[in-house]
Design a protein around this motif. Structure first.
Motif, short mmCIF file in Angstrom:
data_model
loop_
_atom_site.label_atom_id
_atom_site.label_comp_id
_atom_site.label_asym_id
_atom_site.label_seq_id
_atom_site.Cartn_x
_atom_site.Cartn_y
_atom_site.Cartn_z
N GLU A 1 0.81 -1.22 0.00
CA GLU A 1 0.00 0.00 0.00
C GLU A 1 0.84 1.27 0.00
O GLU A 1 0.31 2.37 -0.14
CB GLU A 1 -0.91 0.00 1.24
CG GLU A 1 -1.83 -1.22 1.32
CD GLU A 1 -2.24 -1.55 2.74
OE1 GLU A 1 -1.84 -0.82 3.68
OE2 GLU A 1 -2.97 -2.55 2.93
N SER B 1 -6.82 6.69 2.16
CA SER B 1 -6.85 5.31 2.67
C SER B 1 -8.10 5.03 3.49
O SER B 1 -8.20 3.98 4.12
CB SER B 1 -5.61 5.05 3.54
OG SER B 1 -5.50 6.03 4.56
N ALA C 1 -0.61 4.77 6.93
CA ALA C 1 -0.85 5.55 5.71
C ALA C 1 -0.36 6.98 5.88
O ALA C 1 0.27 7.56 4.98
CB ALA C 1 -2.34 5.54 5.36
#
Length: 557
Positions: free
Chosen positions: A54, A225, A320
């Protein structure tokens, strides 16, 4: 036809090999004028692997350098202070003197914080818990650098004092950590003034306070996110408390709780990185002919892991945001006139909270410290005819101290008989893997210098944690699925064990022009300092535990 295909495949393989060899052979070593060493507190190798697909920001960039996905803190008691003490000293905690976050001083009958120093004061609060590097008996890369290059600048910043101080060492030009309600603070030696010591951060603190007043930080999902993280929301019960893992968290009502919630949020990492950038730019770190060092310890992952666990929506959002903020910080390093070498590692890892793991079928359970040690003390009093509780475990039940009737140093005879009786009881406990007498641990031969950190025995891991006079008399490794921690309103998960989920951490080296290279065999965190020293032409002390690892393929350190 079969022969033709075989020859073709062989030719292709040879061509690929030659090309790869040529690429690696052409790779140049880093030539930094600025070394940036980042520790992400409680950033386990598991957490890195879980979120690696990610990454789109700074963590993605750093993952395009030299990647050791199987780094290790190879000692047993995997806490913040000892873990940080390994990162830039090249030594295990049994040589840094930092055996735990806290230890019990039987001379005074009091618990001692790892960096406690009564000879200094805090810049923000003269009556607060004063700290300095004095308890760390090892030197750091920054100290080695200063010894050969007095004009080099060394700064350390963190959300915690132990993150700022242990990485930047004894001779740093500034060590600053975030204090909610004040800004970034530091320690003040006799003869110095708080104003003088805070001068590098005074303007930043003023802006921080004004910004926070005008735009209070509210922790909700980051937009990019949000969908992914929100999908992890769920209800749990820990320690008799029912709660929902979700953002935003319930609003605090008191000023103290508001400060606590702010501290245990991504905000702490955000302002730590902003200060790091400000110090870099203000002092022109990396712009001169000398090598400078900037150490950054990012504490929010640890705060959030303890309070909410490591695999819920809170940690998802934190990682994130960390990725994003690191991207902004790395972009700011484009202004540095010299080369930059960035290292990222962690002080320890961490598993998730026991209840969530148990729900997934892992059989995790908590060992509640106070009743556990009380039961052990009661049994020893009865068995040995004692009129006092002979064991103290104020810093956690994995390190236990034997005390006399006054809770201070026991007689040699009492120490020996209490320890022997206690070990016999503890080693029968089904929650315990192994327990040790620290005096016996000190006599163990050290693990071979080339021993892989993943293959060390529990005893060898414990030996790397044990510093005489500070470590407990009885050292305990609870079984991997037994967690010695009590859940509370703001605490659900912990670390500190000798098991891989607490020891394994990623170790990344990156510089512009680095050829991406995944190195799958283990690397010990004590190898970081000599590797950085090798890249900058600094000779480390002869008694370090770590070794230099070449960063450029096929080239010596």
């Amino acid at each position: 036809m079969k022969t033709m295909l075989t020859r073709g495949a062989l030719a292709a393989a040879l061509a690929t090999t030659v090309a790869a060899t040529a690429t690696f052979a052409a790779e140049s070593k880093p030539d930094p004028r600025l070394v940036v060493v980042i520790s992400v507190d409680q950033f386990s190798a598991n957490l890195y692997a879980q979120h690696r697909p990610e990454f789109v920001g700074g963590l993605k960039t750093l993952s395009q350098g030299i990647v050791y996905p199987n780094g290790y803190q190879s000692h047993a008691f995997t806490e913040t202070c000892p873990g940080h003490s390994t990162l830039l000293t090249g030594k295990h905690p049994n040589k840094t003197g930092i055996s735990a976050n806290d230890w019990y001083d039987r001379a005074t009958g009091k618990t001692v914080y790892c960096l406690a120093d009564p000879t200094v004061t805090l810049a923000d609060d003269p009556k607060g818990r004063a700290v300095s590097p004095a308890n760390m008996v090892a030197t750091t890369y920054g100290d080695w650098l200063k010894a050969v290059s007095p004009t080099s600048r060394v700064f350390g910043v963190s959300g915690k004092d132990r993150g700022a101080i242990t990485m930047s060492g004894h001779r740093a030009d500034g060590q600053f950590w975030y204090q909610p309600g004040f800004g970034f603070t530091t320690w003040v030696a006799p003869g110095q003034s708080p104003q003088e010591r805070l001068k590098p951060v005074a303007g930043f603190n003023a802006r921080l306070a004004a910004d926070l007043k005008a735009h209070p930080f509210t922790w909700d999902y980051a937009k990019a996110s949000a969908k992914r993280c929100k999908a992890l929301e769920a209800d749990y019960e820990t320690g008799g408390r029912q709660w929902r893992a979700a953002l935003p968290i319930p609003a605090a009502t008191s000023a103290a709780d508001k400060q606590r919630d702010l501290y245990a949020s991504p905000y702490t990492d955000q302002v730590t990185l902003e200060l790091a950038q400000r110090l870099r730019e203000t002092y022109g770190l990396g712009d001169g002919p000398q090598v400078d060092l900037l150490t950054i310890s990012l504490s929010a992952t640890d705060f959030i892991g303890h309070r909410y666990g490591t695999r819920g929506p809170e940690m998802c959002d934190q990682i994130a945001r960390l990725d994003d903020r690191l991207g902004v910080f790395l972009k700011s390093l484009d202004k540095v006139k010299g080369g930059v070498l960035v290292v990222l590692a962690a002080d320890h890892g961490g598993a998730d909270f026991a209840e969530r793991l148990a729900g997934e079928g892992y059989g995790f359970e908590r060992v509640i410290g106070k009743p556990w040690i009380a039961k052990l003390n009661a049994q020893l009093r009865a068995d040995l005819g004692l009129g006092w509780d002979p064991l103290v475990a104020d810093g956690g039940i994995d390190q236990i101290y034997v005390v006399g009737p006054d809770r201070k140093t026991p007689s040699i005879t009492d120490r020996a008989r209490v320890t022997a009786a206690a070990l016999a009881l503890i080693n029968k406990d089904p929650a315990v893997a192994e327990a040790f007498d620290s005096n016996a641990v000190f006599t163990l031969a050290p693990a071979p210098a080339d021993a892989s950190p993943e293959e060390l025995s529990v005893a060898e891991r414990v030996r790397r944690s044990a510093y005489p006079g500070r470590v407990g008399d009885i050292l305990i490794a609870f079984k991997p699925n037994r967690v010695p921690a009590t859940a509370g309103a703001t605490y659900v998960s912990t670390h500190g064990s000798p098991w891989d989920y607490d020891r394994r951490v990623p170790i990344l080296f990156w510089w512009k022009g680095a050829t991406p290279h995944e190195r799958v065999l283990p690397l010990d965190t004590v190898d970081i300092a000599p590797t950085v020293a090798g890249a900058t032409g600094v000779k480390p002390p002869a008694d370090i535990d770590g070794v230099c690892r070449p960063l450029a393929y096929g080239q010596a350190c």
